[in-house]
Design a protein around this motif. Structure first.
Motif, PDB file in Angstrom:
ATOM      1  N   ALA A  33       5.580 -11.282   2.182  1.00 50.19           N
ATOM      2  CA  ALA A  33       6.095 -10.013   2.685  1.00 50.19           C
ATOM      3  C   ALA A  33       4.943  -9.116   3.126  1.00 50.19           C
ATOM      4  N   SER A  34       5.251  -8.134   3.945  1.00 47.96           N
ATOM      5  CA  SER A  34       4.249  -7.209   4.466  1.00 47.96           C
ATOM      6  C   SER A  34       4.882  -5.836   4.627  1.00 47.96           C
ATOM      7  N   ASP A  35       4.040  -4.795   4.533  1.00 50.63           N
ATOM      8  CA  ASP A  35       4.541  -3.440   4.760  1.00 50.63           C
ATOM      9  C   ASP A  35       4.181  -2.951   6.156  1.00 50.63           C
ATOM     10  N   ARG A  36       3.860  -3.864   7.055  1.00 50.71           N
ATOM     11  CA  ARG A  36       3.559  -3.468   8.430  1.00 50.71           C
ATOM     12  C   ARG A  36       4.818  -2.853   9.047  1.00 50.71           C
ATOM     13  N   ALA A  76       0.817  -1.208   0.000  1.00 52.21           N
ATOM     14  CA  ALA A  76       0.000   0.000   0.000  1.00 52.21           C
ATOM     15  C   ALA A  76       0.851   1.259   0.000  1.00 52.21           C
ATOM     16  N   ASN A  77       2.026   1.213   0.623  1.00 52.08           N
ATOM     17  CA  ASN A  77       2.892   2.398   0.657  1.00 52.08           C
ATOM     18  C   ASN A  77       3.890   2.415  -0.493  1.00 52.08           C
ATOM     19  N   GLN A  78       3.774   1.469  -1.426  1.00 57.00           N
ATOM     20  CA  GLN A  78       4.589   1.455  -2.647  1.00 57.00           C
ATOM     21  C   GLN A  78       3.672   1.146  -3.832  1.00 57.00           C
ATOM     22  N   PHE A  86      -1.790  10.746 -10.012  1.00 56.32           N
ATOM     23  CA  PHE A  86      -2.932   9.853  -9.784  1.00 56.32           C
ATOM     24  C   PHE A  86      -2.839   9.238  -8.389  1.00 56.32           C
ATOM     25  N   HIS A  87      -3.961   9.157  -7.682  1.00 58.93           N
ATOM     26  CA  HIS A  87      -4.009   8.604  -6.329  1.00 58.93           C
ATOM     27  C   HIS A  87      -4.804   7.298  -6.360  1.00 58.93           C
ATOM     28  N   PRO A  88      -4.124   6.160  -6.387  1.00 59.72           N
ATOM     29  CA  PRO A  88      -4.842   4.885  -6.490  1.00 59.72           C
ATOM     30  C   PRO A  88      -5.421   4.437  -5.165  1.00 59.72           C
ATOM     31  N   ALA A  89      -6.533   3.732  -5.226  1.00 57.64           N
ATOM     32  CA  ALA A  89      -7.113   3.122  -4.037  1.00 57.64           C
ATOM     33  C   ALA A  89      -6.331   1.860  -3.692  1.00 57.64           C
ATOM     34  N   THR A  90      -6.193   1.571  -2.408  1.00 56.54           N
ATOM     35  CA  THR A  90      -5.450   0.375  -1.992  1.00 56.54           C
ATOM     36  C   THR A  90      -6.273  -0.894  -2.163  1.00 56.54           C
ATOM     37  N   LYS A  91      -7.632  -0.760  -2.163  1.00 61.29           N
ATOM     38  CA  LYS A  91      -8.515  -1.907  -2.350  1.00 61.29           C
ATOM     39  C   LYS A  91      -9.655  -1.496  -3.268  1.00 61.29           C
TER      40      LYS A  91
END
Length: 362
Positions: free
Chosen positions: A167-170, A87-89, A119-124
C-alpha cells in the motif's frame, strides 16, 4: 501488684507487632501514591524482510500505564527507520484495555514508541529517539525469520521493472496495489489498471530496478482523456530510501485532482506546495510523449503530440525549473496509476492506461 515478666513481654511484643503493621500500611499507602512508569510492549511481531517494504502485515502490543492523549508511533527498519503505516497517518491509538494494533510495511526490525500529545514524529530516522522530549517509552523487536518475499518483475522497453504490491499514501490517502493490475501485451506495451475488488480500489505501479541519474526520461502514453476526476498517472523519479524528509522527486502528473473542470496535467519539482515548483497545463486527447531532461541544477519538461519527438512535432507544453532541482542519489523512475481521494468520487469507474514506450538518453 507487680506485673509478671510474661505480662510485660506480651505487651512489648504486641506493641512491636502493632508498630510493624502500621509501618507496612503506611508503606503501602505511600507506594500506591507513586504512579508506575508507563511502558510499551510489542506482542505480535511481523515477519522480517531485509529487502525493504514489499507488503503489509499487522503489528500489535500493549501500552501499560499510558495516560489519556498518549499514542503510539510505529517504525519499521529497512536500512533506516520508516514511520508506519503511512507518513500522513503517523499515530496508532491505544484502546481502553491498553492494547494497540495497526498495519506496517515490512522491515528487519520494528519499534513502538509511546509519545505525549502534540508530539511531532519524523517520517524517517537513522536512529530511534531516546526517552524525553515527548517520548515516554520505547519497545523494539526483531522481525520473525521467514522465507524471503519475491517481488514481481516485468520486462518493458528493455528494462526490468519491479511491480508494487504494498500500500502507499501517494495521493494523500492509503491506496492498495495489486500486481495483477500490471501487464504487457503482444505489442510490448505496458498496461496499468485501477479497479475495485471486493469494495477495495486497487492501483498499479512499477519502478525501475536500477538508478539512471542525470539524463532524459521519455514516456509515450496513449490517450488519457477517459480519466475520471480522481484518476492520477504519475511518471516520476524518486529516491524511496532517502534518509530525510526531503523528497528527491521530479514529476510528470496527469490528473484533475478531484476537480472535473481542472487542468489535467502538471510538471512538478517537489515539494509541490511551493507555487514556483508547479507548472500546470491541459493535455489533449490522443497519444502524447512526455519528456524530462534532468541536469545539474536544471529540470526541463516537455510534452508533444504523437509518439516521436522531432523538429515538426507539435508542442503541447514545456517548462524549465532551475530552483530546487535535486541531485542524483539512488532515485529510480516510476510509473504509477492511483486514485486521488477516491472516497469523494462515488461514481468512479475502472481506469486503464497504456504506456507504449519508455526511453532513457544519458
Amino acid at each position: 501488684m507487680k506485673p509478671s515478666p510474661y505480662t510485660s513481654s506480651f505487651k512489648m511484643h504486641r506493641s512491636n507487632t502493632l508498630l510493624v503493621f502500621v509501618s507496612v500500611v503506611l508503606s503501602a499507602c505511600n507506594s500506591s501514591n507513586v504512579p508506575l512508569k508507563p511502558n510499551v510492549q510489542i506482542t505480535l511481531v511481523p515477519a522480517a524482510n531485509p529487502g525493504g517494504p514489499v507488503e503489509l502485515d499487522f503489528i500489535e502490543g500493549l501500552a501499560n500505564g499510558a495516560k489519556p492523549g498518549q499514542q503510539i508511533v510505529l517504525y519499521a527498519r529497512s536500512g533506516i527507520w520508516w514511520i508506519q503505516p503511512f507518513a500522513n497517518q503517523p499515530f496508532t491509538k491505544i484502546q481502553p484495555d491498553s492494547t494497540w494494533r495497526n498495519s506496517t510495511h515490512l522491515g528487519t526490525d520494528y519499534a513502538a514508541i509511546l509519545v505525549e500529545p502534540g508530539f511531532h514524529p519524523a517520517t524517517k530516522l537513522t536512529t530511534l529517539p531516546a526517552e524525553g522530549n515527548g517520548v515516554v517509552a520505547i519497545a523494539t523487536a526483531t522481525g520473525k525469520p521467514v522465507a524471503p518475499i519475491v517481488s514481481k518483475v516485468i520486462h518493458f522497453s528493455g528494462y526490468d521493472w519491479r511491480v508494487r504490491n504494498a500500500a502507499s499514501d501517494r495521493g494523500g490517502q492509503p491506496n492498495s496495489y495489486d500486481p495483477s493490475n500490471v501487464w504487457t501485451d503482444k505489442n510490448g506495451y505496458l498496461h496499468l489498471r485501477m479497479e475495485e475488488h471486493d469494495g477495495i480500489w486497487t492501483c498499479a505501479e512499477v519502478s525501475l530496478t536500477r538508478s539512471l541519474g542525470y539524463g532524459s526520461y521519455i514516456f509515450v502514453v496513449q490517450d488519457i482523456s477517459h480519466f475520471g476526476p480522481s484518476a492520477a498517472l504519475g511518471l516520476y523519479t524518486n529516491d524511496d530510501f532517502r534518509p530525510d524528509d526531503i523528497r528527491n522527486e521530479l514529476d510528470i502528473e496527469l490528473s484533475r485532482w478531484g476537480i472535473a473542470d481542472n487542468k489535467n496535467a502538471q510538471y512538478v519539482v517537489q515539494p509541490f506546495y511551493i507555487p514556483e515548483n508547479v507548472s500546470r497545463f491541459m493535455a489533449p486527447a490522443g497519444v502524447l510523449t512526455h519528456m524530462l531532461r534532468w541536469e545539474s541544477g536544471r529540470a526541463s519538461f516537455k510534452t508533444v503530440r504523437g509518439s516521436v519527438i522531432g523538429p515538426r512535432t507539435a508542442t503541447v507544453s514545456e517548462h524549465v525549473f532551475t530552483s530546487g532541482v535535486p541531485t542524483p542519489a539512488k532515485e529510480t523512475a516510476h510509473m504509477g496509476l492511483y486514485s486521488y481521494r477516491h472516497s469523494q468520487s462515488p461514481s468512479q469507474q475502472p481506469v486503464e492506461v497504456v504506456i507504449e514506450k519508455f526511453e532513457f538518453l544519458p
